[in-house]
Write an enzyme that holds these catalytic residues in place. Structure first.
Site, PDB file in Angstrom:
ATOM      1  N   ASP A 209       3.809  -5.756  -6.854  1.00 15.55           N
ATOM      2  CA  ASP A 209       4.412  -4.405  -6.508  1.00 15.55           C
ATOM      3  C   ASP A 209       5.782  -4.536  -7.576  1.00 15.55           C
ATOM      4  OD1 ASP A 209       2.731  -3.985  -4.281  1.00 15.55           O
ATOM      5  OD2 ASP A 209       4.315  -5.261  -2.990  1.00 15.55           O
ATOM      6  N   ASP A 248      -0.625  -2.905  -7.312  1.00 11.17           N
ATOM      7  CA  ASP A 248      -0.320  -2.625  -5.888  1.00 11.17           C
ATOM      8  C   ASP A 248       0.477  -1.669  -5.469  1.00 11.17           C
ATOM      9  OD1 ASP A 248      -1.046  -3.361  -3.397  1.00 11.17           O
ATOM     10  OD2 ASP A 248       0.047  -5.278  -3.151  1.00 11.17           O
ATOM     11  N   ASP A 252       7.592  -1.654  -1.624  1.00 12.34           N
ATOM     12  CA  ASP A 252       7.008  -2.071  -0.326  1.00 12.34           C
ATOM     13  C   ASP A 252       8.214  -2.844   0.554  1.00 12.34           C
ATOM     14  OD1 ASP A 252       4.368  -1.118  -0.873  1.00 12.34           O
ATOM     15  OD2 ASP A 252       3.530  -3.162  -0.799  1.00 12.34           O
ATOM     16  N   ARG A 304       0.877   6.878   0.743  1.00 10.22           N
ATOM     17  CA  ARG A 304       1.915   6.082   1.228  1.00 10.22           C
ATOM     18  C   ARG A 304       2.995   6.637   0.717  1.00 10.22           C
ATOM     19  NH1 ARG A 304      -0.965   0.169   0.881  1.00 10.22           N
ATOM     20  NH2 ARG A 304      -2.608   0.519   2.123  1.00 10.22           N
TER      21      ARG A 304
END
Length: 428
Positions: A209, A248, A252, A304
């Protein structure tokens, strides 16, 4: 163009101008006194990161703990440790770079006989069933671990990281893991490129990420730009019928992280963008994952933005722009025990994307949404979603709260400001 420091002052001034809509334990009391971005702290009332003691980062650093960095190794060394420290990133650089400045390629990381050609031949579903395993999969994991040593930079507690000007860091995973009190501002984090995706039997899985907040508390992320650079996943080849993903997430928030504010940032051109809570069975996240997302611009994010499990997410005054219906899935994902409170956001959706598609239910029970504008008019997005998805309908209420926040602007006013001011390169 307004400077980053100026926007902080203006945001605080706006907060004082009128009553807060919705629940708010307290409001902003003053703007940061310093014009030096490294010495600024998060204003009182500015989202969940301002709660329970606030977020000051390394603002109190002694002169000996103020660093200027221009290489990957300098950055990794400067952000380590838990003493208060300020790190100014003076120029852009690539994580996949050796200490002597030479570039490191994917082939340089490969070990144990790994090659993509051999991997594809070994685990072709025509000859192999299920997830990859055995010596070649072990070699892939070992190769990935070698890349991780270079691209993942662990940030210590009581740290402020500031880009000087418009600075791009390429290939990094900035890892804020099990620490408290971190500020990251005015940085462009691009292309966290995974050299060694793995086959799980159904799809390709990647590791990196751009930025991860894991198990950490009191984190303020402000005026950032996050993207995939020149290697967008949509342009990657397909192997075994599935896209060979190289990235990815973008940002997050996972593993009991808490008290996070994400403001005035720009995320673009990515699929699985912001995952807050990484498992339906991660019940330890209950009462955690309190995140505020305000005044950010999201351009062509496939999904997301965010997807939430367990957490309490306050999502207000953000702007979502979607130009590619083939890549877009949804924006707000209501997961297990999630509490998403969305206020006065703007969506600009290209033809063929209905307002009902903004929301998706992943085992949630409700979403508290109001004041959303879609293509120039106010729309009750939850009503549109429920009409289109009667078998997965969501209630218009959640169990969590919005937490502290500044004044919520009308969506059209916020849209104009976000278009001018979001993203990196706003500071000096």
């Amino acid at each position: 163009m307004m400077s980053l420091a100026g926007s902080v002052v203006l945001a605080t001034a706006v907060a004082l101008a009128g009553p807060l809509p919705g629940p708010a334990p307290y409001v902003a009391e003053h703007a940061p006194a310093s014009t030096d971005l490294g010495r600024q702290v998060l204003a009182a009332g500015d989202g969940w990161a301002s709660a329970e003691g606030g977020t000051t980062g390394g603002s109190s650093a002694a002169p000996g703990n103020v660093h200027e960095v221009s290489t990957r190794d300098e950055l990794a060394a400067a952000v380590a440790g838990n003493e208060p420290k300020i790190v100014y990133v003076k120029q852009g650089f690539n994580a996949n770079t050796a200490s002597d400045g030479t570039a490191i390629t994917c082939e340089d990381y490969a070990t144990g006989g790994y090659s993509l050609e051999a991997y594809l031949a070994a685990f072709d579903p025509a000859n192999w069933t299920g997830p990859a395993s055995g010596p070649l999969e072990d070699a892939r994991k070992d190769s990935s671990a070698k890349q991780r040593e270079r691209v993942r930079v662990n940030v210590g507690a009581n740290t402020t990281i500031v880009g000087v000007g418009d600075v791009q860091l390429t290939g990094f995973t900035l890892n804020i893991d099990n620490v408290d009190n971190v500020i990251v501002r005015n940085l462009h984090l691009s292309d966290a490129y995974d050299c060694f995706p793995g086959w799980n039997g159904d799809t390709w899985k990647t590791e990196w990420d751009n930025l991860v907040v894991s198990g950490s508390t009191h984190v303020w992320l402000d005026h950032l730009t996050l993207d995939d650079g020149e290697t967008a996943d949509a342009g990657q080849p397909r192997y075994f019928g599935e896209r060979f993903l190289r990235h990815d997430g973008l940002l997050d928030v996972v593993r009991q992280a808490d008290l996070v504010t994400i403001s005035w940032s720009r995320l673009s051109g990515h699929d699985k963008s912001m995952l807050w809570g990484n498992g339906d069975g991660a019940t330890a996240d209950r009462g955690k994952l309190r995140v505020t997302l305000h005044h950010n611009e999201f351009v062509d994010l496939g999904q997301r933005a965010p997807r939430v499990r367990f957490g309490q997410a306050h999502v207000y005054n953000n702007v979502y722009r979607v130009t590619d219906p083939a890549q877009y899935q949804y924006s707000w994902g209501a997961g297990v025990e999630s509490s998403i409170i969305a206020r006065n956001n703007t969506f600009e959706l290209t033809e063929g994307i209905p307002a009902a598609q903004i929301i998706r239910n992943f085992g949630g029970t409700g979403i508290d949404e109001a004041g959303t504008w879609v293509n120039g008019r106010k729309v009750n997005v939850l009503d549109a979603y429920n009409a289109a998805n009667p078998d997965a309908a969501l209630a218009p209420a959640v169990s969590g709260t919005a937490g502290p926040h500044l004044r919520i602007e009308p969506a059209p006013a916020a849209r104009e400001r976000v278009g001018r001011e979001a993203g990196s390169g706003q500071g000096s």
